[in-house]
Design an enzyme around this catalytic site. Structure first.
Site, PDB file in Angstrom:
ATOM      1  N   GLY A  33       2.136 -26.273-155.458  1.00 35.12           N
ATOM      2  CA  GLY A  33       2.937 -26.564-156.649  1.00 35.12           C
ATOM      3  C   GLY A  33       2.343 -25.983-157.912  1.00 35.12           C
ATOM      4  N   ASN A  34       2.801 -26.522-159.067  1.00 35.26           N
ATOM      5  CA  ASN A  34       2.417 -25.982-160.375  1.00 35.26           C
ATOM      6  C   ASN A  34       2.684 -24.470-160.381  1.00 35.26           C
ATOM      7  OD1 ASN A  34      -0.437 -25.542-162.439  1.00 35.26           O
ATOM      8  ND2 ASN A  34       1.451 -26.547-162.985  1.00 35.26           N
ATOM      9  N   GLY A  38       3.169 -15.758-160.137  1.00 35.06           N
ATOM     10  CA  GLY A  38       2.586 -15.236-158.896  1.00 35.06           C
ATOM     11  C   GLY A  38       3.231 -15.877-157.673  1.00 35.06           C
ATOM     12  N   HIS A  39       3.430 -17.202-157.724  1.00 33.10           N
ATOM     13  CA  HIS A  39       4.103 -17.895-156.609  1.00 33.10           C
ATOM     14  C   HIS A  39       5.538 -17.383-156.474  1.00 33.10           C
ATOM     15  CE1 HIS A  39       1.219 -21.247-157.801  1.00 33.10           C
ATOM     16  NE2 HIS A  39       0.956 -21.108-156.524  1.00 33.10           N
ATOM     17  N   ASP A 152      -6.344 -14.903-153.250  1.00 32.22           N
ATOM     18  CA  ASP A 152      -7.286 -15.728-152.483  1.00 32.22           C
ATOM     19  C   ASP A 152      -7.629 -14.954-151.211  1.00 32.22           C
ATOM     20  OD1 ASP A 152      -7.301 -18.231-154.110  1.00 32.22           O
ATOM     21  OD2 ASP A 152      -5.171 -18.083-153.728  1.00 32.22           O
TER      22      ASP A 152
END
Ligand code: PAF
Length: 285
Positions: A33-34, A38-39, A152
Site C-alpha cells: 500500500g501507500n 512506481g507502484h 528492491d
C-alpha cells in the site's frame, strides 16, 4: 468503475478460477500500500501484459524487525483504492493479518544465503518474511505473472530463486525503477525526508551512475571504487550501510566472468534508510 475488493481467500480464488476457466491471463502485483507512481507503473506494465490484474495491499508483519515500527507504516487504503480504481484494476485483495497468517502458523520460507547478505545483514529475518508472504500470496492468487520492481533488487532475486526452487508455475517480470527527474528512486520512504535531505538524496543515484561510468571505462579495482563512493556519500551526510559491486545473479562480489554486474547501495539519511541499484551490462565479454 469501482474496483472489486476481496478480503478473504475463497472469494479471490473464485474470481480467479472463473478468469482462468475462460482462458484469461492473470497478472499479480503484491504491495504494502501507500501507493506511489512506481507502484502504479508496475500495475500499468501488468495491464499491458495480461487480461486481468490483481493487486494486493497487505502490510506484512513478518518482514518487520523488532526495531522497525510496523504500527507507523503508512496505511492509506482509501487513497490507494481510488488510484487503483482510476487505472481500472480488476481485483484488489485486502486481507487482514488473520486471513494471511492463521493463528499459531509456524511455516516460513527462507531462501538461504541470498537472504543473508547486504540488506539481510542489517535487517535479519526481513527476507524470510518477504519470501513467506509472497509464497502465500502466490498460492492464494495463482497468477500467470508476478510483477515486481527492480528497485528492491535483492528482494526480486530472492523471489525469483524461490519461484524456481519451489516450482511455482509463474513468470516473474522485473520492472525498471521509476525515478524523480533528479534521479531519486521513487519510494514510500521519500516522504520521511526533510527538505534538506530531499535535496541531498539524489546523490545516492549519482554515486551509482559515477561508479557505473568508471566500470564501463575499464576500472576493476572494486574495493577502492566502493570505498571512494562510500566516502563521498558519507561526506554528503549519508550513513552508508553498503556500496557493493556484485554479480547480478548471485550477489557475490563481482567476478570477471559475470555476464551482468549490479551495484547495490543502502544508506541512511537522517532517519530514513534509502536503497538503490544499477545494473551494469558487460559490453566487453
Ligand atoms: O516490496 C514490497 O512492497 C513487499 O516486500 C512485498 C513484495 C509486497 C511483500 O510484502
Amino acid at each position: 468503475m469501482k474496483v472489486k475488493v476481496s478480503r478473504d481467500i475463497d472469494s479471490v480464488r473464485q474470481c480467479i478460477d472463473q478468469w482462468r476457466f475462460k482462458g484469461r491471463k492473470v497478472a499479480f502485483v503484491p504491495t504494502m500500500g501507500n501507493l506511489h507512481a512506481g507502484h502504479l507503473h508496475l500495475v500499468e506494465q501488468a495491464q499491458n501484459s495480461a487480461d486481468k490484474v490483481v493487486v494486493s495491499i497487505f502490510v506484512n508483519p513478518l518482514q518487520f524487525g523488532p526495531n522497525e515500527d510496523l504500527s507507523a507504516y503508512p496505511r492509506t487504503e482509501d487513497e490507494d483504492r481510488q488510484k487503483l480504481e482510476h487505472l481500472g484494476v480488476d481485483l484488489l485483495f485486502l486481507p487482514t493479518d488473520s486471513v494471511v497468517y492463521s493463528s499459531g502458523a509456524s511455516t516460513v520460507v527462507d531462501v538461504g544465503d541470498l537472504s543473508g547478505r547486504h540488506c539481510g545483514l542489517s535487517r535479519p529475518g526481513h527476507f524470510s518474511g518477504v519470501a513467506t508472504v509472497v509464497c502465500k500470496l502466490l498460492n492464494i492468487v495463482q497468477p500467470h505473472q508476478l510483477f515486481l520492481g527492480e528497485k528492491d533488487f535483492q528482494q526480486l532475486l530472492i523471489i525469483r530463486r524461490m519461484i524456481v526452487e519451489l516450482n511455482f508455475p509463474v513468470q516473474v517480470v522485473g520492472v525498471p525503477t521509476v525515478r524523480e527527474s533528479d534521479g531519486l528512486a521513487l519510494s514510500s520512504r521519500n516522504a520521511y525526508l526533510s527538505g534538506l535531505e530531499r535535496q541531498i538524496a539524489p546523490l545516492l543515484y549519482q554515486s551509482l551512475v559515477k561508479a557505473e561510468g568508471q566500470i564501463n571505462n575499464g576500472r576493476r579495482d572494486w574495493d577502492a571504487l566502493e570505498k571512494e563512493q562510500m566516502s563521498s556519500l558519507e561526506r554528503a551526510g549519508f550513513k552508508v550501510d553498503f556500496f557493493s559491486i556484485c554479480s547480478a545473479d548471485t550477489l557475490l562480489p563481482a567476478a570477471s566472468d559475470n555476464q551482468v554486474w549490479v551495484i547495490l547501495v543502502a544508506a541512511v539519511l537522517g532517519q530514513t534508510r534509502l536503497i538503490d541499484n544499477i545494473q551494469v551490462l558487460r559490453s566487453d565479454l
